[in-house]
Design an enzyme around this catalytic site. Structure first.
Site, PDB file in Angstrom:
ATOM      1  N   GLY A  70       5.197   0.118   1.695  1.00 48.35           N
ATOM      2  CA  GLY A  70       4.968  -0.252   3.081  1.00 48.35           C
ATOM      3  C   GLY A  70       4.552  -1.712   3.231  1.00 48.35           C
ATOM      4  O   GLY A  70       5.015  -2.414   4.127  1.00 48.35           O
ATOM      5  N   ALA A 199       6.973   6.056   0.389  1.00 44.37           N
ATOM      6  CA  ALA A 199       7.149   7.418  -0.148  1.00 44.37           C
ATOM      7  C   ALA A 199       5.846   8.114  -0.510  1.00 44.37           C
ATOM      8  O   ALA A 199       5.723   9.337  -0.366  1.00 44.37           O
ATOM      9  CB  ALA A 199       8.066   7.360  -1.376  1.00 44.37           C
ATOM     10  N   CYS A 328      -7.344   2.596   2.180  1.00 45.33           N
ATOM     11  CA  CYS A 328      -6.299   1.808   1.518  1.00 45.33           C
ATOM     12  C   CYS A 328      -6.906   0.736   0.629  1.00 45.33           C
ATOM     13  O   CYS A 328      -6.382   0.420  -0.418  1.00 45.33           O
ATOM     14  CB  CYS A 328      -5.365   1.202   2.539  1.00 45.33           C
TER      15      CYS A 328
HETATM   16  N1  PLP Z   1       0.850   0.629   6.793  1.00 40.42           N
HETATM   17  C1  PLP Z   1       0.071   1.710   7.008  1.00 40.42           C
HETATM   18  C2  PLP Z   1      -0.126   2.212   8.401  1.00 40.42           C
HETATM   19  C3  PLP Z   1      -0.534   2.374   5.940  1.00 40.42           C
HETATM   20  O1  PLP Z   1      -1.297   3.443   6.162  1.00 40.42           O
HETATM   21  C4  PLP Z   1      -0.319   1.876   4.638  1.00 40.42           C
HETATM   22  C5  PLP Z   1      -1.004   2.541   3.517  1.00 40.42           C
HETATM   23  O2  PLP Z   1      -1.761   2.075   2.793  1.00 40.42           O
HETATM   24  C6  PLP Z   1       0.509   0.748   4.466  1.00 40.42           C
HETATM   25  C7  PLP Z   1       1.066   0.146   5.565  1.00 40.42           C
HETATM   26  C8  PLP Z   1       0.782   0.176   3.106  1.00 40.42           C
HETATM   27  O3  PLP Z   1       1.736   0.948   2.422  1.00 40.42           O
HETATM   28  P1  PLP Z   1       1.891   0.829   0.829  1.00 40.42           P
HETATM   29  O4  PLP Z   1       0.700   1.484   0.236  1.00 40.42           O
HETATM   30  O5  PLP Z   1       3.164   1.566   0.519  1.00 40.42           O
HETATM   31  O6  PLP Z   1       2.010  -0.619   0.513  1.00 40.42           O
END
Ligand code: PLP
Length: 376
Positions: A70, A199, A328
């Site tokens: 993401g 994913a 996160c």
């Molecule tokens: N955007 C949102 C809304 C998310 O919840 C996350 C998760 O951490 C991300 C972006 C980032 O995704 P990734 O962990 O695949 O980089």
């Protein structure tokens, strides 16, 4: 009992996804850019996966680009849209994910664009009239608003915002990381330039995601090298990840309404149980509203108590995984920019429980019992 209630941070890999990935970790290891049979097997697995993803979203395969997740998809699409279309005004909200907020802050710091933030009310609703006002009489605007908030579960209406953008000739980007595989999304119906998925948020592997760039939109690549992904994202493809992503998406959409019903009932059980257990409990954003919030997220606001400080730690000691604010970055009870934007009472404590199809009513009841024990 071990209870995992942090599915907005990441989800366990579905065993069927693991199965689907295995051949590409063992015998089918060819480089998709190689023209021999080993390479061709990998290449066709990628193209099959792309077709699956595009069919599910009613897009065309040419509109799907695989990324490392993401964050990369957000960075690539925002950077690309701003540069390619000479965007001067970016309109976003203070409750976006850091993959969007920090990217936009960076673009502003190097003079690429001016960023404006919509007001959010105490429930996390954005001000649509303000959006219209900010777009009026301006050319070269980009709107970036997430579909489903990862901390408080608020949803926006993509079709409605898309129409506002169309009327004002603005580009529209939406971080759909939390809503892909949880809601049907017909990209043929929405006026939108870019969305994305990751994913590991829907029982696929980590380190793989995709971005959808509408066919009428052209952006430059962010990662440059060997020309993979039709020159849009260089680097040897994560073949087993791509296969896993497509399989996870297929399983999610084949079982969408069943899983939604199951998870909604778990969320209702949790809300009811918390209200019975904790006098003065509240819920952040719209997350208490089962039908109008991301059904997998419940953001709980605990009334002030000296026991709150250790609650995540105590839950962890009891084998229950949840998070404070957004997990996160870290699982600690640190101030969250989303909760802060709601001007929440600083004496209250937030815990986010996020659910998946693998959770059970017994796990919810066990968690409620432990919360009761910890807080009394
Ligand atoms: N955007 C949102 C809304 C998310 O919840 C996350 C998760 O951490 C991300 C972006 C980032 O995704 P990734 O962990 O695949 O980089």
């Amino acid at each position: 009992m071990k209870v995992y209630l942090d599915n907005a941070a990441t989800t366990p890999v579905d065993p069927a996804v693991y199965e689907a990935m295995q051949p590409y970790l063992k015998n089918d290891f060819g480089n998709p850019s190689s023209t021999h049979s080993f390479g061709r097997i990998s290449k066709s697995a990628i193209e099959e996966a792309r077709k699956k993803v595009s069919d599910i979203l009613n897009a065309s395969p040419g509109e799907i680009f695989f990324t490392s997740g993401g964050t990369e998809a957000d960075n690539t699409s925002l950077n690309g849209l701003i540069r390619r279309y000479n965007i001067r005004n970016v309109i976003t909200s203070p409750i976006e994910h850091h993959a969007v907020l920090h990217s936009l802050e960076f673009f502003e710091s190097i003079g690429m664009a001016h960023v404006q933030f919509l007001d959010v009310d105490k429930k996390g609703n954005i001000d649509k009239d303000q959006l219209i006002d900010l777009l009026k009489d301006k050319k070269d605007s980009l709107v970036s608003l997430m579909h489903a908030n990862n901390e408080i579960g608020n949803l926006i209406d993509l079709e409605e915002i898309g129409e506002i953008c169309r009327e004002h000739k603005a580009l529209f980007h939406s971080d759909t990381v939390q809503s892909i595989a949880r809601y049907a999304l017909d990209l043929n119906k929405v006026n939108i330039n870019a969305v994305l998925g990751s994913a590991h948020k829907f029982h696929g592997p980590k380190g793989i995601g995709f971005m959808y760039i509408n066919a009428s939109t052209r952006i430059p690549p962010y990662i440059i090298g060997g020309g993979q992904e039709r020159d849009m994202r260089a680097g040897t493809e994560n073949v087993y990840g791509i296969v896993g992503l497509a399989k996870a998406m297929e399983i999610a959409y084949d079982n969408l309404s069943l899983n939604k019903k199951l998870i909604e009932s778990l969320k209702s059980r949790m809300i009811k149980g918390l209200k019975n257990t904790i006098p003065g409990v509240k819920f952040n954003g719209l997350s208490e509203n089962i039908k109008n919030s991301l059904y997998s997220v419940l953001s709980v606001s605990l009334p002030p108590s000296d026991k709150n400080e250790m609650i995540l730690f105590q839950l962890d000691l009891n084998d229950i995984a949840a998070s404070g604010g957004s997990a996160c970055g870290s699982g600690a009870l640190k101030g969250s920019h989303v909760i802060n934007a709601l001007k929440a009472d600083k004496d209250r404590t937030t815990i986010r429980f996020s659910l998946s199809k693998f959770n059970t009513p017994e796990e919810i009841d066990y968690t409620l019992d432990k919360i009761k024990e910890i807080l009394n």
